[in-house]
Design an enzyme around this catalytic site. Structure first.
Site, mmCIF file in Angstrom:
data_model
loop_
_atom_site.group_PDB
_atom_site.id
_atom_site.type_symbol
_atom_site.label_atom_id
_atom_site.label_comp_id
_atom_site.label_asym_id
_atom_site.label_seq_id
_atom_site.Cartn_x
_atom_site.Cartn_y
_atom_site.Cartn_z
ATOM 1 N N ASP A 24 0.823 -1.360 -0.057
ATOM 2 C CA ASP A 24 0.131 -0.203 0.043
ATOM 3 C C ASP A 24 0.866 1.377 0.114
ATOM 4 O O ASP A 24 2.077 1.146 0.532
ATOM 5 C CB ASP A 24 -0.863 -0.155 1.270
ATOM 6 N N HIS A 41 2.452 3.356 -9.178
ATOM 7 C CA HIS A 41 2.033 1.576 -9.330
ATOM 8 C C HIS A 41 3.476 1.243 -10.110
ATOM 9 O O HIS A 41 3.745 0.043 -9.689
ATOM 10 C CB HIS A 41 1.001 1.415 -9.956
ATOM 11 N N LEU A 135 10.293 -20.734 -4.461
ATOM 12 C CA LEU A 135 9.539 -20.052 -3.976
ATOM 13 C C LEU A 135 8.129 -20.202 -4.780
ATOM 14 O O LEU A 135 8.060 -20.160 -5.995
ATOM 15 C CB LEU A 135 9.848 -18.614 -4.266
HETATM 16 C C1 FPP Z 1 -1.656 0.152 -3.330
HETATM 17 O O1 FPP Z 1 -1.184 1.719 -3.450
HETATM 18 C C2 FPP Z 1 -1.460 -0.474 -4.485
HETATM 19 C C3 FPP Z 1 -2.692 -1.242 -5.212
HETATM 20 C C4 FPP Z 1 -3.868 -0.845 -5.445
HETATM 21 C C5 FPP Z 1 -2.166 -2.182 -6.334
HETATM 22 C C6 FPP Z 1 -0.878 -2.289 -7.024
HETATM 23 C C7 FPP Z 1 0.140 -2.756 -6.595
HETATM 24 C C8 FPP Z 1 1.224 -2.722 -7.570
HETATM 25 C C9 FPP Z 1 1.381 -2.269 -8.977
HETATM 26 C C10 FPP Z 1 2.581 -3.274 -7.114
HETATM 27 C C11 FPP Z 1 2.866 -4.788 -7.343
HETATM 28 C C12 FPP Z 1 2.151 -5.433 -8.521
HETATM 29 C C13 FPP Z 1 2.692 -6.645 -9.222
HETATM 30 C C14 FPP Z 1 2.154 -7.058 -10.396
HETATM 31 C C15 FPP Z 1 3.623 -7.542 -8.196
HETATM 32 P P1 FPP Z 1 -2.612 2.608 -3.501
HETATM 33 O O2 FPP Z 1 -2.937 3.179 -4.856
HETATM 34 O O3 FPP Z 1 -3.848 2.076 -2.477
HETATM 35 O O4 FPP Z 1 -1.905 3.844 -2.698
HETATM 36 P P2 FPP Z 1 -2.408 4.853 -1.879
HETATM 37 O O5 FPP Z 1 -3.146 4.291 -0.515
HETATM 38 O O6 FPP Z 1 -1.328 5.741 -1.344
HETATM 39 O O7 FPP Z 1 -3.532 5.713 -2.718
#
Ligand code: FPP
Length: 253
Positions: A24, A41, A135
């Site tokens: 997050d 992201h 893994l």
């Molecule tokens: C949270 O940040 C993250 C997500 C909603 C998902 C996306 C995750 C990734 C792109 C990382 C890894 C992906 C893979 C395929 C391994 P947020 O948008 O909720 O952040 P905020 O809370 O600061 O708004």
């Protein structure tokens, strides 16, 4: 994987077998830099790659990454489509990395809600890596813990109707077979970054006895060092699953 690195972290004695990460803070990380959320992201994907490499190096048995929740569909359309194409690109880009590192890849979640191309790529990655013995990496994508439990109950009712299971024989262990992640070791540790202190529908059934570690660090800033320190702390903690060991009772008497 860069074999030229000298600072190979080693397996930690008593390290958890299965770690789940709620990644997050990508959006906030981007905002601080005056960038669009998708930039965060993208940085998040690079961080996930780094942590997978660490997990391989320390011979972690299983790592589950929460990439997209059932609830994330309600984000702005542009962000959702940006994420879907980022996931697609990520799968393409890292397939050979996973193969080279003997990683077995699986997904958990509802694939029927994902774009067809992404669904196919995820299936391909699962099938190509299915015989790997290193893994066990699971991507929780279009995943929700409550939905997982409801789906399990539906399958259970089917089996009951087809006289495959007698409901009186149902136990925690046998119900587990109706859920995702049932071929993985128990979920020992959950890490959530960015200071939020919620599970947000992540592995609700499997987290019954998990240790949970919350860190203020935003996901793109989460370094290997912090990950290893959290694993160290876990390895020193005593997990008793609701029991009292005999020594403690004698000391308290
Ligand atoms: C949270 O940040 C993250 C997500 C909603 C998902 C996306 C995750 C990734 C792109 C990382 C890894 C992906 C893979 C395929 C391994 P947020 O948008 O909720 O952040 P905020 O809370 O600061 O708004």
């Amino acid at each position: 994987m860069s074999s030229s690195q000298n600072n190979h972290p080693e397996t930690i004695p008593n390290q958890p077998k299965h770690v789940g990460i709620i990644m997050d803070g990508n959006g906030r990380w981007a905002k601080i830099r005056g960038k669009r959320r998708i930039f965060g992201h993208e940085a998040g994907v690079l961080k996930a790659r780094e942590l997978v490499e660490t997990a391989v190096k320390i011979k972690l048995e299983a790592l589950t990454l929460y990439a997209f929740s059932s609830e994330n569909w309600s984000r702005p359309k542009k962000e959702v489509s940006g994420l879907m194409s980022l996931f697609e690109k990520t799968i393409e880009k890292y397939t050979s990395l996973l193969i080279d590192n003997n990683v077995r890849f699986k997904t958990a979640g509802d694939p029927s809600t994902l774009p067809d191309v992404l669904k196919r790529k995820l299936e391909q990655m699962e099938s190509i890596t299915s015989e790997n013995s290193g893994l066990k990496l699971t991507l929780a994508i279009a995943y929700g813990g409550q939905q997982e439990i409801i789906n399990g109950i539906k399958k259970l009712i089917d089996d009951h109707d087809n006289q495959i299971i007698d409901v009186n024989d149902l136990t925690v262990e046998s119900f587990n077979e109706y859920l995702s992640f049932n071929d993985l070791p128990e979920l020992d540790l959950i890490i959530r970054t960015s200071g939020e202190t919620r599970l947000s529908n992540f592995m609700l059934w499997q987290s019954a006895y998990s240790e949970i570690h919350f860190t203020e660090t935003l996901w793109p800033n989460f370094e290997e060092q912090e990950f290893l320190e959290i694993l160290q702390t876990y390895s020193l903690s005593e997990r008793r699953f609701g029991n009292v060991d005999e020594d403690t009772e004698l000391k308290e008497a």
